[in-house]
Design a protein around this motif. Structure first.
Motif, PDB file in Angstrom:
ATOM      1  N   GLN A   1       0.834  -1.196   0.000  1.00 55.45           N
ATOM      2  CA  GLN A   1       0.000   0.000   0.000  1.00 55.45           C
ATOM      3  C   GLN A   1       0.870   1.248   0.000  1.00 55.45           C
ATOM      4  O   GLN A   1       2.039   1.224   0.393  1.00 55.45           O
ATOM      5  CB  GLN A   1      -0.922   0.016   1.229  1.00 55.45           C
TER       6      GLN A   1
ATOM      7  N   ARG B   1     -15.868   4.839 -14.555  1.00 57.62           N
ATOM      8  CA  ARG B   1     -14.718   4.676 -13.671  1.00 57.62           C
ATOM      9  C   ARG B   1     -14.216   3.252 -13.842  1.00 57.62           C
ATOM     10  O   ARG B   1     -14.985   2.292 -13.695  1.00 57.62           O
ATOM     11  CB  ARG B   1     -15.110   4.933 -12.220  1.00 57.62           C
TER      12      ARG B   1
ATOM     13  N   GLN C   1      -6.350   2.663 -11.616  1.00 53.71           N
ATOM     14  CA  GLN C   1      -7.696   3.246 -11.589  1.00 53.71           C
ATOM     15  C   GLN C   1      -7.718   4.475 -12.468  1.00 53.71           C
ATOM     16  O   GLN C   1      -6.735   5.219 -12.557  1.00 53.71           O
ATOM     17  CB  GLN C   1      -8.081   3.614 -10.147  1.00 53.71           C
TER      18      GLN C   1
ATOM     19  N   GLU D   1     -14.485   3.788  -2.984  1.00 53.19           N
ATOM     20  CA  GLU D   1     -13.899   4.815  -3.852  1.00 53.19           C
ATOM     21  C   GLU D   1     -12.369   4.739  -3.847  1.00 53.19           C
ATOM     22  O   GLU D   1     -11.729   4.736  -4.888  1.00 53.19           O
ATOM     23  CB  GLU D   1     -14.368   6.199  -3.386  1.00 53.19           C
ATOM     24  N   ASP D   2     -11.754   4.682  -2.660  1.00 47.59           N
ATOM     25  CA  ASP D   2     -10.293   4.678  -2.559  1.00 47.59           C
ATOM     26  C   ASP D   2      -9.778   3.445  -1.836  1.00 47.59           C
ATOM     27  O   ASP D   2      -8.656   3.449  -1.328  1.00 47.59           O
ATOM     28  CB  ASP D   2      -9.813   5.940  -1.814  1.00 47.59           C
TER      29      ASP D   2
ATOM     30  N   HIS E   1     -13.888   8.997 -13.053  1.00 47.50           N
ATOM     31  CA  HIS E   1     -14.719   9.255 -11.877  1.00 47.50           C
ATOM     32  C   HIS E   1     -16.182   9.090 -12.271  1.00 47.50           C
ATOM     33  O   HIS E   1     -16.559   9.260 -13.438  1.00 47.50           O
ATOM     34  CB  HIS E   1     -14.479  10.669 -11.329  1.00 47.50           C
TER      35      HIS E   1
ATOM     36  N   ARG F   1     -11.315   0.257 -12.883  1.00 50.28           N
ATOM     37  CA  ARG F   1     -10.342  -0.210 -11.900  1.00 50.28           C
ATOM     38  C   ARG F   1      -9.827  -1.575 -12.326  1.00 50.28           C
ATOM     39  O   ARG F   1     -10.620  -2.482 -12.626  1.00 50.28           O
ATOM     40  CB  ARG F   1     -10.965  -0.266 -10.509  1.00 50.28           C
TER      41      ARG F   1
ATOM     42  N   TYR G   1       0.144  -0.378  -6.597  1.00 57.19           N
ATOM     43  CA  TYR G   1      -0.544   0.481  -7.557  1.00 57.19           C
ATOM     44  C   TYR G   1       0.441   0.914  -8.636  1.00 57.19           C
ATOM     45  O   TYR G   1       1.555   1.374  -8.345  1.00 57.19           O
ATOM     46  CB  TYR G   1      -1.117   1.702  -6.841  1.00 57.19           C
TER      47      TYR G   1
ATOM     48  N   TRP H   1     -16.955   3.521   0.687  1.00 61.19           N
ATOM     49  CA  TRP H   1     -15.546   3.227   0.984  1.00 61.19           C
ATOM     50  C   TRP H   1     -14.825   2.595  -0.205  1.00 61.19           C
ATOM     51  O   TRP H   1     -13.601   2.550  -0.239  1.00 61.19           O
ATOM     52  CB  TRP H   1     -15.438   2.321   2.201  1.00 61.19           C
TER      53      TRP H   1
END
Length: 668
Positions: A68, A241, A254, A289-290, A257, A243, A224, A287
């Motif tokens: 992360q 959006r 990602q 979203e990110d 939006h 991902r 990422y 949650w």
């Protein structure tokens, strides 16, 4: 249920129109959704194939550790406070440990949390370190890898000792912090940011459980990727959006939006759509979203090679989000999952417009149909009510037709519909019943008049035969004939007496009387006749005044007592009672004896009706005129005569309800 209520219930059948329309709108909404699902799935499949055939750095098949991005500076102290925002996405090491990996421009961080109730402590440099609780860290750099032993006999700083010779630029020593509590221990360390690790192996050895002291679970490192994000920006549609994730749901890239275009509908339209029109929607999960990992059913389905779509509630009012997840395959293996999301108000807006239009049309149709049916039901109910009232007023209590009522035509007999036919049928029926009733009422007087002359002829002939010389064999027949003539004469006199009684009752003169004295006098006269039977008389303490004919009331009581006495057993009882009621009085004579048949209770007071057994030869026949006289007396006093079985089943009770005779006006 009244006719009006039944027609109103029939009117509710028009609800089938809006219900059918509602089902149609829901089906239309389903078809719109299916169209969007197919279009977005096709787009996602095309993007996934493009990523698979290009040189995009997709992850290799198999397991991996996710690294992360550190959201705040991390201090190496052995405590997990700095890792709190990333803790929900910790990764398991076997059954006892949790691993967190993070990186920033200052380094590569690692936090290992081991849960164990029994500890065996030793430092990494001790000879028995491999048999105590410890960690084995395997750093992989391309084809090079080097293992390190991490152990500590007490909380504080530790130095990891290498288990393999030096290779590449992998470090010779690793320092970190070791902390313990009653449930286990934690190790936190930092590596240089420029190591370029491609894989990582972590092993946990617990002395209480045993096992291989140098075994590690080696996995690739996932993180990422800005390069993959740029590739998604180039391939994915602008209004979605996108991902890109590993098969286990870790987000690798990602782009885009969620944007909802179009006017925002009012709250009422939103409520109608959510309550009546929308097919089931999944709850919105803000949650995601990110979140670094999406553990969603559609992602799990795509990781197995099966595309999946889900409709979720949008973050904005009256909006919906369509998600589709498709697998990314290389060499017939799923190496990633592409999740495309698209927000829309088109489906709710179209469904709301169709439903509101249908609702207004259906409401107007129902309103008009309901009003017409209500008016029709009201008119029909009023007509049937008039017909019912006419039928109830047509016949008097004694069976005769109301002459004043039948001076004109029966109500609604002139109508041409079915109710008119029914009214005309009632009119013909009542005319026939009235004629037959008049015939029956005058039958006794006619028979008594017509039979007098033949009886006189037969009687005189029998008298003449007595003076003639007859044989001994003929004498019994002559006696029987004379006895039959006598009985027939009694019948004729009884029928004549009934006719005279009707005229006498109609001509009786009323006066003010105290019914207490009348009833008490009758009771005293009946006691000798009752014999051994018990006769009780229940009278009120105050006088009961009534304007009527006392001789008629006494005569009616005589008839009732004679009837009751004939049915009361020798050891039975009789009870005569008087009580005051509103606008009159009520006299009741109850007796012990057989109960009244249910079919006869309403006919006992008719003429020529009797429940007594047939008379034996030599006895006078009973014509059933006594209770008929009782009814005439009750009606003459504005009341009614009735009979009922006692509640305890011990006998019957006959009741005279009297309201008094009308007062006569003196001539001026």
């Amino acid at each position: 249920m009244s006719l009006r209520q039944k027609l109103l219930l029939v009117a509710l059948c028009t609800l089938a129109l809006p219900v059918a329309g509602w089902l149609y709108v829901r089906q239309m909404e389903t078809l719109l959704r299916q169209g969007q699902e197919q279009a977005l799935t096709a787009t996602a499949t095309a993007v996934a194939r493009s990523l698979a055939v290009t040189d995009a750095p997709l992850p290799q098949a198999g397991k991996g550790w996710y690294v992360q991005q550190a959201v705040n500076p991390i201090t190496i102290d052995g405590y997990g406070d700095d890792w709190a925002p990333m803790t929900p996405w910790s990764q398991s090491i076997g059954t006892q440990g949790k691993l967190l990996l993070a990186e920033d421009d200052k380094g590569f961080y690692m936090y290992i949390d081991v849960r164990t109730a029994h500890r065996t402590r030793a430092d990494a440099g001790d000879a028995n370190a491999m048999s105590a609780d410890h960690l084995v860290l395997d750093l992989v750099q391309g084809s090079d890898h080097r293992r390190y032993l991490i152990a500590s006999a007490a909380p504080g700083a530790f130095t990891a000792l290498p288990l393999d010779p030096a290779v590449g630029n992998l470090p010779d020593r690793i320092v970190g912090q070791w902390q313990e509590d009653g449930s286990g221990y934690r190790a936190e360390l930092r590596l240089p940011p420029d190591l370029g690790l491609s894989a990582l192996g972590v092993g946990i050895y617990t002395a209480a459980n045993g096992g291989d002291p140098v075994a590690t679970e080696e996995r690739s490192l996932w993180r990422y990727s800005p390069d993959l994000a740029q590739e998604l920006v180039r391939l994915a549609p602008d209004d979605t959006r996108a991902r890109l994730m590993t098969p286990s749901g870790w987000v690798l890239a990602q782009s885009g939006h969620l944007t909802t275009s179009g006017p925002q509908p009012p709250w009422l339209s939103s409520l109608i759509y959510r309550s009546l029109l929308a097919n089931p929607l999944e709850d919105a999960e803000s949650w995601t979203e990110d979140a670094p990992r999406l553990d969603l059913p559609e992602v799990q389905s795509a990781s197995r090679g099966e595309p999946a779509t889900v409709w979720r509630q949008g973050e904005e009012r009256d909006s919906v989000v369509l998600e589709t997840a498709v697998p990314i395959e290389r060499d017939h293996a799923v190496v990633g999952v592409l999740l495309l999301e698209q927000a829309s108000r088109a489906v709710p807006l179209l469904a709301n417009r169709a439903f509101l239009s249908l609702l207004l049309t259906s409401f107007g149709v129902m309103l008009v149909a309901g009003a017409i049916l209500l008016l029709f039901a009201t008119r029909l109910s009023l007509r049937l009510g008039r017909l019912r009232d006419a039928v109830e007023r047509a016949q008097l209590n004694d069976g005769r037709l109301d002459g004043q009522f039948f001076e004109g035509q029966f109500p609604m007999a002139e109508s041409e519909d079915e109710i008119g036919d029914l009214a005309r049928s009632f009119q013909r029926l009542f005319e026939a019943v009235g004629g037959y009733t008049d015939y029956l009422r005058t039958l006794a007087s006619k028979l008594s008049h017509e039979l007098n002359t033949p009886l006189a002829i037969v009687k005189s002939s029998l008298d003449n035969l007595e003076h003639a010389e007859l044989s001994d064999e003929a004498q019994p027949y002559l006696a029987r004939a004379r006895d039959g003539v006598a009985r027939l004469g009694q019948l004729v006199r009884a029928m004549s007496e009934a006719s005279r009684m009707e005229r006498a009752i109609a001509a009786a003169e009323p006066e003010d009387v105290d019914l207490v004295e009348v009833v008490d006098g009758c009771a005293e006269a009946y006691r000798p006749l009752a014999g051994v039977r018990q006769l009780d008389c229940v009278l009120p303490d105050q006088p009961v005044h009534l304007h009527g004919a006392p001789e008629l009331i006494a005569q009616a009581l005589d008839k009732l007592f004679d009837n009751a006495l004939s049915f009361t057993p020798p050891s039975g009882w009789l009870r005569l009672s008087l009580r005051q009621i509103e606008n009159g009085a009520e006299i009741e004579l109850a007796n012990q004896g057989p109960l009244l048949p249910a079919a006869m209770q309403g006919r006992l007071f008719d003429s020529l009706v009797s429940l007594r057994e047939k008379a034996t030869p030599g006895d006078a026949p009973h014509l059933g005129l006594g209770l008929y006289v009782v009814r005439l007396v009750a009606e003459r006093h504005g009341g009614v005569a009735s009979a009922r079985n006692l509640e305890d089943g011990s006998g019957v009770a006959f009741t005279l309800r009297l309201h008094g005779m009308p007062r006569q006006r003196l001539a001026g």
